[in-house]
Structures are given as C-alpha cells and as structure tokens.
Design a protein around this motif. Sequence first.
Motif, PDB file in Angstrom:
ATOM      1  N   ASN A   5    -110.575  27.899  32.468  1.00 53.89           N
ATOM      2  CA  ASN A   5    -110.843  29.248  31.971  1.00 53.89           C
ATOM      3  C   ASN A   5    -109.592  29.773  31.277  1.00 53.89           C
ATOM      4  O   ASN A   5    -108.593  29.052  31.139  1.00 53.89           O
ATOM      5  CB  ASN A   5    -111.285  30.177  33.110  1.00 53.89           C
ATOM      6  CG  ASN A   5    -110.351  30.113  34.302  1.00 53.89           C
ATOM      7  OD1 ASN A   5    -109.128  30.153  34.148  1.00 53.89           O
ATOM      8  ND2 ASN A   5    -110.912  29.991  35.499  1.00 53.89           N
ATOM      9  N   ALA A   6    -109.650  31.018  30.853  1.00 51.72           N
ATOM     10  CA  ALA A   6    -108.524  31.590  30.107  1.00 51.72           C
ATOM     11  C   ALA A   6    -107.259  31.657  30.954  1.00 51.72           C
ATOM     12  O   ALA A   6    -106.153  31.395  30.468  1.00 51.72           O
ATOM     13  CB  ALA A   6    -108.898  32.987  29.603  1.00 51.72           C
ATOM     14  N   ALA A   7    -107.416  31.996  32.232  1.00 49.43           N
ATOM     15  CA  ALA A   7    -106.244  32.104  33.105  1.00 49.43           C
ATOM     16  C   ALA A   7    -105.580  30.746  33.320  1.00 49.43           C
ATOM     17  O   ALA A   7    -104.351  30.616  33.219  1.00 49.43           O
ATOM     18  CB  ALA A   7    -106.652  32.715  34.445  1.00 49.43           C
ATOM     19  N   SER A   8    -106.388  29.736  33.617  1.00 42.10           N
ATOM     20  CA  SER A   8    -105.811  28.409  33.857  1.00 42.10           C
ATOM     21  C   SER A   8    -105.195  27.832  32.590  1.00 42.10           C
ATOM     22  O   SER A   8    -104.153  27.171  32.642  1.00 42.10           O
ATOM     23  CB  SER A   8    -106.887  27.463  34.398  1.00 42.10           C
ATOM     24  OG  SER A   8    -107.930  27.295  33.463  1.00 42.10           O
ATOM     25  N   LEU A   9    -105.800  28.086  31.442  1.00 41.27           N
ATOM     26  CA  LEU A   9    -105.232  27.601  30.186  1.00 41.27           C
ATOM     27  C   LEU A   9    -103.877  28.251  29.904  1.00 41.27           C
ATOM     28  O   LEU A   9    -102.964  27.604  29.376  1.00 41.27           O
ATOM     29  CB  LEU A   9    -106.195  27.871  29.031  1.00 41.27           C
ATOM     30  CG  LEU A   9    -107.420  26.959  28.942  1.00 41.27           C
ATOM     31  CD1 LEU A   9    -108.388  27.466  27.886  1.00 41.27           C
ATOM     32  CD2 LEU A   9    -107.006  25.528  28.638  1.00 41.27           C
ATOM     33  N   THR A  10    -103.742  29.522  30.268  1.00 45.00           N
ATOM     34  CA  THR A  10    -102.456  30.207  30.081  1.00 45.00           C
ATOM     35  C   THR A  10    -101.377  29.600  30.965  1.00 45.00           C
ATOM     36  O   THR A  10    -100.246  29.353  30.517  1.00 45.00           O
ATOM     37  CB  THR A  10    -102.611  31.705  30.396  1.00 45.00           C
ATOM     38  OG1 THR A  10    -103.629  32.265  29.564  1.00 45.00           O
ATOM     39  CG2 THR A  10    -101.304  32.437  30.151  1.00 45.00           C
TER      40      THR A  10
END
Length: 350
Positions: free
Chosen positions: A88-93
């Motif tokens: 998700n966006a958090a893990s990709l960051t």
Amino acid sequence: MDPKNIPYSHEFQVLEASCPNITTEYLRSLWSLVYQSHQQNQYSKPMPWIGMNIALASLLCVLAMVADLLHGLWNRKLWFPCKYFSLNAASLTVIAVAIKLPMDPNNLMPGDVHLAAKLGTMSFMCTIMANLLPSLATKDDKELVSNVIALALLVFSLVFNFCIQITTGILFFTPDAAFYPYKISFLDRVISLGGFVVPILMLLIIYACSSLAILKSKQILESKYQTANQTALKDPELKAGRLTVVKLKQYVSNYWIMAGTGSPQFMTACSITTSASGVICAASTGYFIFLIVFNFQFLLRRKDYNRSDYKYSVLVILMIQSIGVILGTIAPLARCFATFTTRKRLIEYG
C-alpha cells in the motif's frame, strides 16, 4: 569566508610562506579546494542521522515480515498470508526510504562495508517483493493496478541507479585504487547484474503476471463458491432439518474447504508464480550470504565505514537488512510447499 575559521589554515599559511615560487593562481585554486572540502564536511554532518533513518525504515519492514511469519505459524497457515505487511502507500513509502543507499548514484561510499550494504539492500528488496506478493489478492481492481504501477516505478528507479553505479564503477570504488589500481572487469559487472538486478526484474514480471491473473481469478472463485454453496443448500436432509453428527461434521468440513480454498490470497500464495518468487528470493539470499561469508574477514579487518558521509550508520543498515534478508526468506520459501501442506490439512479435516 575567513581563512582563520577553517581547520589547518595555519599550516596553509606556513606552506604559502615556505614556497615563494608558487604562483598566485595555484594558491587560489588550492585554497578553493580546501574551502570546498571544509564546506562538504560541514554539509555532510547530518548524513549519519539520515543513515539511521534508513536503518529505522528497514527495521519496520523486518518487523512486519516477522509479524506475518509468526502469525502464519501461530494459526498453522503455512502459506503465510500477508496480514501486517501489505502493499500500500504506507509500505511503499517505508520501502523507498529503506532502499536509499543504492539510489544514490554519485555519492562516494568507499570500502567493503559500503559495497556489502548496497548489495544487501538489493537483496533486501528481493525479499520484500517476495513477501508482499500474496497481498495483491486483497486489493480491489483499481487499488491493485495503482499499487503495482507505483512499485514498478520504484523498482525501475532502483535498478536504473544501481546500473549507473555499475557502469561508472563507483560501486567498486576504493581509495586504495590511487596506489593499487584495479580494473573492473566485465565479469564483475555481469555478476553484479545477474546476482541482484535480474532477480528484482524477474520478480517485477511475476508481479505483473500475478496482477493480471488475480483480476480474472477473483471472478472465477466467486462464481465457483456460489455454485458450491447453492449445491450444498439443496441437500434434502438439510432442508428437512434431519442432521446427524456425522452429516453436520461433513457440512462444516465442506464449508471450511470452500472458505479456505476460495480465498484469493490463498489462491495467490499457492500459485506457481508465488512458488517461483520464493525460489528467486532464496537464490538471491543464498548469493548474498555467500558474498558476506566469503568477505567476512575483510569486513571485520577493514573498518572503513567511517570513510563515507554515512559513517557508522552503514554498519547498522547492513546488520538490520542482513537479518531481514535471512528471516524474510522463510515465508516465500515455505509458500513453495503451501499446496502440499494445505492439501494434507484438508485430508485431515475429512
């Protein structure tokens, strides 16, 4: 800037006084180099803290992978579903921060420790991608496509910067080369590409293939589940309300099988592509461990991690990501045998 504020300015003045034959232009250029070096040292002081930030992001990824591993073992789900570590966006960051070392193509990081840290980050990325693969099945169509595209952009950026470092030779840079020149052979470049770049690109291809398969497989699974459910509800004994203990156990087992095998994440974890990703991850991990073991004596003997701007933080990054590579390989490798272990459990339940 006042020369008196720069360290070694007194030595520079002594040099100027003792060498009257040096031209003014040469002295100015020499002073400019001293000034630039001093400013570079000033600007690079926060770099160890940036390195610790990379280590913290890596630690978060490792903890999430270990949490999924323990969750699978505790619930006897040896296909290890992705509950805590999902794409998700958090893990990709967090991942983007954790893989920063190979993303810097022009920063000199001399020494064996720095080389091992960069190669370890590449192997760490392979491990992360292999662990995240089953989580694709938990996304809806729009979220699945957007997350895979974001991951692809991140991977392409990582591979591109790493290839630049291999091409320019900065990946293999060492200060000793000024006295002991070493020509980087074509074989060294090929080994670096084949050992770390190719596995990541292969995993990215697997992501693309799995995404296309998941989009269609969800519809097929839903259709089969509804068909099996309607067939079970049409049983005469169930309609009449005359159920024995044996029949009730059979119904519960059938519904358990439908619920378990009808899960999109289970389907993805037991697929051929996921098994292939586990093999690729294990191969990358094995190659990285071989390099570390083979060069372990050099890593201990040459305490050269202070030569770069990251200083001691490089060693912390290397340790955390190495642990993550080893622990993170367990789940992808176990998924290779998920089909056989799950089938055995289904037989036990009747």
